[in-house]
Design an enzyme around this catalytic site. Structure first.
Site, mmCIF file in Angstrom:
data_model
loop_
_atom_site.group_PDB
_atom_site.id
_atom_site.type_symbol
_atom_site.label_atom_id
_atom_site.label_comp_id
_atom_site.label_asym_id
_atom_site.label_seq_id
_atom_site.Cartn_x
_atom_site.Cartn_y
_atom_site.Cartn_z
ATOM 1 N N ASP A 118 -61.844 -10.017 -27.924
ATOM 2 C CA ASP A 118 -61.677 -8.720 -28.588
ATOM 3 C C ASP A 118 -60.304 -8.154 -28.225
ATOM 4 O O ASP A 118 -59.969 -8.051 -27.047
ATOM 5 C CB ASP A 118 -62.797 -7.778 -28.138
ATOM 6 C CG ASP A 118 -62.607 -6.355 -28.619
ATOM 7 O OD1 ASP A 118 -61.927 -6.165 -29.640
ATOM 8 O OD2 ASP A 118 -63.138 -5.445 -27.956
ATOM 9 N N ASP A 124 -63.356 -2.726 -29.427
ATOM 10 C CA ASP A 124 -64.594 -2.329 -30.110
ATOM 11 C C ASP A 124 -65.775 -3.213 -29.723
ATOM 12 O O ASP A 124 -66.881 -3.036 -30.236
ATOM 13 C CB ASP A 124 -64.403 -2.320 -31.624
ATOM 14 C CG ASP A 124 -64.164 -3.716 -32.216
ATOM 15 O OD1 ASP A 124 -64.062 -4.690 -31.443
ATOM 16 O OD2 ASP A 124 -64.069 -3.814 -33.458
ATOM 17 N N ASP A 130 -62.004 -10.781 -32.521
ATOM 18 C CA ASP A 130 -61.270 -10.627 -33.771
ATOM 19 C C ASP A 130 -60.119 -11.630 -33.843
ATOM 20 O O ASP A 130 -59.862 -12.396 -32.902
ATOM 21 C CB ASP A 130 -60.757 -9.187 -33.914
ATOM 22 C CG ASP A 130 -60.072 -8.673 -32.653
ATOM 23 O OD1 ASP A 130 -59.245 -9.415 -32.091
ATOM 24 O OD2 ASP A 130 -60.376 -7.542 -32.222
ATOM 25 N N ASP A 155 -64.509 -22.387 -41.954
ATOM 26 C CA ASP A 155 -65.916 -22.612 -42.243
ATOM 27 C C ASP A 155 -66.158 -22.264 -43.712
ATOM 28 O O ASP A 155 -65.695 -21.228 -44.189
ATOM 29 C CB ASP A 155 -66.791 -21.732 -41.354
ATOM 30 C CG ASP A 155 -68.003 -22.463 -40.825
ATOM 31 O OD1 ASP A 155 -68.576 -23.270 -41.583
ATOM 32 O OD2 ASP A 155 -68.385 -22.237 -39.667
ATOM 33 N N ASP A 209 -70.771 -25.735 -44.280
ATOM 34 C CA ASP A 209 -72.065 -25.344 -43.734
ATOM 35 C C ASP A 209 -73.205 -25.874 -44.612
ATOM 36 O O ASP A 209 -73.176 -25.719 -45.838
ATOM 37 C CB ASP A 209 -72.114 -23.814 -43.655
ATOM 38 C CG ASP A 209 -73.334 -23.300 -42.936
ATOM 39 O OD1 ASP A 209 -73.421 -23.490 -41.707
ATOM 40 O OD2 ASP A 209 -74.202 -22.695 -43.601
ATOM 41 N N GLU A 257 -71.682 -30.409 -42.623
ATOM 42 C CA GLU A 257 -72.873 -30.195 -41.788
ATOM 43 C C GLU A 257 -74.091 -30.603 -42.605
ATOM 44 O O GLU A 257 -74.333 -30.071 -43.693
ATOM 45 C CB GLU A 257 -72.994 -28.734 -41.367
ATOM 46 C CG GLU A 257 -74.188 -28.510 -40.445
ATOM 47 C CD GLU A 257 -74.556 -27.041 -40.277
ATOM 48 O OE1 GLU A 257 -75.005 -26.663 -39.180
ATOM 49 O OE2 GLU A 257 -74.419 -26.271 -41.246
ATOM 50 N N HIS A 313 -72.197 -23.112 -32.356
ATOM 51 C CA HIS A 313 -72.676 -21.732 -32.457
ATOM 52 C C HIS A 313 -74.173 -21.645 -32.752
ATOM 53 O O HIS A 313 -74.764 -20.568 -32.621
ATOM 54 C CB HIS A 313 -71.900 -20.993 -33.545
ATOM 55 C CG HIS A 313 -72.152 -21.539 -34.920
ATOM 56 N ND1 HIS A 313 -71.677 -22.768 -35.328
ATOM 57 C CD2 HIS A 313 -72.832 -21.045 -35.980
ATOM 58 C CE1 HIS A 313 -72.062 -23.000 -36.571
ATOM 59 N NE2 HIS A 313 -72.765 -21.971 -36.997
ATOM 60 N N ASP A 314 -74.792 -22.750 -33.161
ATOM 61 C CA ASP A 314 -76.217 -22.772 -33.485
ATOM 62 C C ASP A 314 -77.059 -23.458 -32.417
ATOM 63 O O ASP A 314 -78.282 -23.568 -32.590
ATOM 64 C CB ASP A 314 -76.440 -23.503 -34.812
ATOM 65 C CG ASP A 314 -76.076 -22.654 -36.018
ATOM 66 O OD1 ASP A 314 -76.084 -21.422 -35.905
ATOM 67 O OD2 ASP A 314 -75.786 -23.236 -37.082
#
Length: 561
Positions: A26, A30, A34, A103, A199, A258, A331-332
């Site tokens: 970040d 916030d 980013d 992605d 994806d 994927e 990430h999954d």
């Protein structure tokens, strides 16, 4: 600067690093990562030595599924920054010699995408057939629990959403949809990106007629997966995409599909260079091994021999034609050390190094998920209030309605929940791990005090240093990136071993998956007594033919074919 005189299969020599932007860095306080935060940390990736960044979605999105529900494919969501920030990231990455792959999520859009807003406006809409509408739903269950169909009050029909109800599936049988997607992809390539990770791309061709799926006894819904995965026109659509987007493109690029549920035989076809579909696929076999009859969160014991059998079958199956994507986590998926290794503080570092050794010496393109190079572990979630992921939250609520005990549900989520991968990258031991000066959108793992980049980048014995050596080895040793592979000692309960061979050079990879000392069988070491140690988890690895607990070593010898 980027190297331009590359072979068409340049990605065989490359290592890819996945950035999940929301949790990477970040820059404005916030609490959400980013694009400027990624720019600020490019030196970390350059030091690690990776060749490609795979950037998870930063498109405009309502964030129902953390950006995998896209409402505008050609703009950046303000939470991540601006198009100017993204352009700068691409340029700065290129200056550092790193390519950037976006992605691509085109099995479905957000229900707030203009295409769907128009589609649902009327049964007579010109974009009505851009999505899958029916008067009556079939019995398919959504991957995120509940029915895969949602009723639209305004038009009196149901639309298909294999994932969240805010993620309606596109109708890829409509040529207008395919043309619009390919045009969008071409515009991104013209902006300077270097390819796409696609994806769930093998779900875009559904079985015609969308028939009911098999329904287990006592189940409320049916299994539609066999009717949507690797469907009848998938190869046609991939080949069309290649022709329309990539065939005449002047720059080096990478396409990764994927594909949950893909078989070795199917993957061989999809990645056969002669068929011009994708360069490589993400298969799920090894990350599905610990799911039980109750699904993903019904966690079953996972043994190394089962994982080894799976991954080595893929190595052999794609040895002559096709190419493997190599990964432990993303990430999954939960953190690799906690799932496949040993996250006890005594063994954590060695097991992280050994997992890396086994993966990076395989034949294929390795993927490093952010924080993996530090040995980050699963998060000790205390309760439902700590979770953010829609999959885990929907599963918990649906299972509670069926009477499943909270402690049983939380145990499964702690082990397999996607939020494990989405806690912030641990940059240092300060509050919030150097990720943000504000309040992070999801809590930082409390072990960031011990596991963090600042403690590792200058330490030659760290997990980070080991990853650097492995990546450098792939860049300098052709046998790693291009050589053949032969599994050995496949019956051993604790030893993962294989050889790599190319042009007279041979490597022997030995890895212990136990806390106990492991005597390597003498027949494996025959002829290797004078071999050079290329890389090892410690200076004393393989002393007297014995690997210490969670130790690994790579030996090299020349002159044999």
């Amino acid at each position: 600067m980027l190297q331009t005189d590359l072979p068409g299969d340049w990605w065989k020599d490359a290592v890819v690093y996945q950035v999940y932007p929301k949790s990477f860095q970040d820059s404005d306080g916030d609490g959400i990562g980013d694009l400027r935060g990624i720019i600020d940390r490019l030196d970390h990736l350059q030091r690690l030595g990776v060749d490609v960044i795979w950037l998870s979605p930063v498109y405009r999105s309502p964030m129902d599924d953390n950006g995998y529900d896209i409402s505008d494919y050609e703009d950046v969501d303000p939470v991540f920054g601006t198009m100017a920030d993204l352009t700068e990231l691409v340029e700065r990455a290129h200056d550092a010699g790193i390519r950037l792959v976006m992605d691509l999520v085109v099995n479905h859009t957000s229900d707030e995408h203009p295409w769907f807003v128009e589609s649902r406006s009327s049964r007579e809409s010109p974009k009505r057939d851009w999505y899958l509408w029916r008067d009556e739903p079939n019995n398919w269950e959504s991957f995120f629990s509940g029915s895969a169909w949602a009723f639209d009050e305004a038009t009196g029909q149901y639309y298909l959403h294999l994932f969240s109800r805010k993620q309606p599936d596109l109708n890829w049988d409509n040529p207008e949809v395919r043309q619009a997607v390919c045009a969008m992809m071409r515009r991104w390539m013209d902006r300077g990106i270097d390819g796409f990770r696609m994806d769930v791309i093998n779900l875009i061709s559904k079985t015609p007629g969308l028939p009911d799926g098999e329904q287990a006894e006592g189940a409320e819904l049916g299994n539609g997966f066999p009717l949507v995965a690797c469907g009848p026109r998938l190869e046609d659509y991939l080949q069309e995409m290649h022709r329309e987007v990539f065939a005449d493109h002047p720059r080096a690029y990478l396409t990764v599909g994927e594909m949950p549920g893909v078989t070795i035989e199917q993957a061989r076809d999809y990645t056969d260079p002669a068929r011009r579909e994708v360069d490589m696929v993400f298969q799920f076999e090894h990350v599905d091994l610990d799911g039980g009859p109750g699904g993903k969160f019904d966690v079953q014991p996972l043994t190394m021999p089962r994982v080894r059998q799976s991954l080595m079958a893929w190595q052999v199956g794609l040895a002559e034609t096709g190419w493997n994507s190599l990964y432990w986590d993303n990430h999954d998926q939960p953190r690799a050390v906690s799932r496949f290794g040993d996250d006890d503080p005594v063994w954590r570092v060695r097991s992280a190094k050994t997992l890396a050794t086994v993966l990076h010496l395989l034949r294929g393109t390795p993927y490093v998920y952010q924080g993996e190079e530090l040995g980050m572990t699963n998060m000790p979630f205390a309760g439902l209030e700590d979770l953010r992921d829609i999959e885990s939250l929907n599963y918990y609520r649906a299972a509670r309605e069926r009477g499943v005990a909270p402690e049983v549900l939380l145990a499964g989520i702690r082990a397999k929940g996607r939020d494990n991968a989405r806690t912030p990258v641990q940059w240092d031991g300060s509050p919030h791990a150097g990720f943000t000066t504000g309040t992070p959108w999801i809590a930082v793992n409390p072990n960031h005090v011990e596991i963090n980049a600042a403690a590792q980048v200058e330490d030659p014995e760290s997990v980070f240093a080991h990853y650097r050596r492995l990546i450098a080895l792939r860049h300098t040793e052709p046998v790693v990136s291009r050589g053949g592979i032969e599994p050995v000692a496949m019956e051993h309960p604790d030893l993962w071993a294989y050889t790599r061979s190319s042009d007279g050079t041979q490597l022997l990879v030995l890895a212990s998956f136990t806390r106990e000392p492991l005597a390597v069988p003498e027949e494996l070491l025959d002829g290797w007594q004078d071999a050079e140690v290329v890389i090892a988890t410690s200076d004393t690895a393989l002393c007297d033919g014995v690997l210490a607990g969670w130790e690994s070593v790579v030996l090299r010898r020349a002159g044999r074919r």
